[in-house]
Scaffold this active site. Structure first.
Site, PDB file in Angstrom:
ATOM      1  N   HIS A 193      56.192   9.849  41.657  1.00  0.00           N
ATOM      2  CA  HIS A 193      55.870  10.631  40.403  1.00  0.00           C
ATOM      3  C   HIS A 193      54.935  11.404  40.560  1.00  0.00           C
ATOM      4  O   HIS A 193      53.670  11.349  41.003  1.00  0.00           O
ATOM      5  CB  HIS A 193      55.818   9.481  39.304  1.00  0.00           C
ATOM      6  N   ASP A 194      55.133  12.670  39.781  1.00  0.00           N
ATOM      7  CA  ASP A 194      53.957  13.811  39.530  1.00  0.00           C
ATOM      8  C   ASP A 194      53.842  14.337  40.891  1.00  0.00           C
ATOM      9  O   ASP A 194      52.596  15.103  40.694  1.00  0.00           O
ATOM     10  CB  ASP A 194      52.740  13.141  38.798  1.00  0.00           C
ATOM     11  N   GLY A 211      51.735   8.754  43.943  1.00  0.00           N
ATOM     12  CA  GLY A 211      51.811   9.404  42.728  1.00  0.00           C
ATOM     13  C   GLY A 211      50.609  10.511  42.830  1.00  0.00           C
ATOM     14  O   GLY A 211      49.528  10.316  43.302  1.00  0.00           O
TER      15      GLY A 211
END
Length: 347
Positions: A193-194, A211
């Site tokens: 994520h991200d 992340g």
């Protein structure tokens, strides 16, 4: 879920449009079977000159927006809010879920899963390949994630994302996972994520990005590389196989090791990418002055860095400026600093 699929299948089989045949690339093994097509909503810029080919076992929701010349193979599913651009190809058993927008001429290999029914969306550009059993645009593995949050993934153009790779949406509505253009992401990689991935990078098999990792352009990781969350990988850097990277990698450098250490400049990568011999010589001089000083009066790391920044000839070379700025950026705010380097002992 199974009842929904049964209902959608019934809708698909109830349509009575003339047979359009099967796409020769994917459906040759079904040549002896009865051919069937379904109605879908075409995007406004499509015509009937290049019709879609949809296998009778595929479940395509009537609200899905399907472009011109799309091929959908056996046992595929396409969600009601999905959009497939012109010329997309779905191999057998691939699935498009949730609010997913796929550009033109993308190929989903057998078993690929793209998108998620959770809030948010997945946007994929043109000319992308999603490999066998890859999972793209699903919810993140962050315990802080809240089910009601809208989360996002954006992928650019001309990416080759190979088999069993996973790419997750952002962990919150105020951020997004981003992959740029022209990247080769080999088998069994993970992009959490991200993350922010730039352009023209090569991530070799089993590269794992935690992340919020940022990868600039023309970065090359060897196999089984692991990158800690919030790390930055500078442009034109190289990460050796099996490296565990827990701090930033400056531009143009090479790291390796179980706890990755700086091992010099990425000379092979710089040469391949067209850096001139004069630029490479300047980078070598700057690197030695910062990381490989053998004299006893070399001073601290900060002193050596400042010395190069004040060097009248080196500071005029844009590549040297970029490397220095990359190093400086790694020590601001909450950044993690750069990978450790071995002290030169003159032997």
């Amino acid at each position: 879920m199974s009842s929904l699929f049964l209902k959608l299948a019934a809708l698909s089989r109830s349509r009575t449009l003339p047979s359009l045949g099967f796409h020769p690339r994917f459906f040759s093994s079904f040549a002896e079977k009865e051919e069937q097509s379904v109605n879908v909503h075409h995007s406004s810029n499509t015509t009937t000159t290049n019709p879609c080919f949809i296998h009778p076992t595929a479940i395509v929701h009537p609200n899905a927006l399907i472009g011109q010349g799309v091929s959908i193979g056996p046992f595929c599913t396409v969600s009601p809010s999905a959009k497939l651009g012109n010329g997309c190809q779905l191999q057998p058993g691939s699935h498009i879920f949730g609010n997913t927008d796929v550009g033109d001429n993308c190929m989903m290999m057998a078993g690929a899963i793209v998108g998620d029914d959770y809030p948010g969306c997945t946007v994929i550009g043109n000319n992308n390949i999603i490999g066998h059993h890859a999972v793209i645009g699903v919810r993140c593995q962050d315990l802080k994630y809240k089910l009601e949050d809208e989360c996002f993934l954006e992928i650019g153009d001309n990416n080759d994302i190979r088999e069993h790779t996973s790419v997750h949406r952002s962990s919150k509505s105020t951020d997004k996972t981003v992959i740029g253009d022209g990247n080769l992401i080999m088998g069994s990689c993970h992009i959490a994520h991200d993350c922010k991935i730039g352009n023209n990078n090569i991530l070799a098999n089993n590269t794992l990005l935690a992340g919020h990792v940022e990868v600039e352009d023309y970065v090359h990781t060897a196999g089984a590389t692991v990158v800690h969350q919030f790390c930055h990988l500078g442009s034109f850097s190289f990460l050796g196989g099996g490296s565990v990277v827990s701090q930033d990698v400056p531009k143009y450098t090479m790291v390796a090791g179980e706890r990755a250490e700086l091992r010099g400049l990425n000379l092979v990568g710089l040469t391949r990418r067209g850096f001139s011999m004069a630029e490479i010589r300047s980078l070598k001089t700057a690197y030695r002055k910062i990381f490989m000083r053998a004299d006893a009066n070399a001073g601290s790391f900060e002193d050596r860095l400042a010395e190069v920044e004040q060097h009248e000839e080196l500071i005029r070379v844009p590549a040297v400026q970029a490397m220095l700025q990359s190093i400086r950026n790694s020590f601001v705010e909450d950044r993690r600093g750069i990978c450790k380097f071995r002290h030169w002992n003159g032997s």
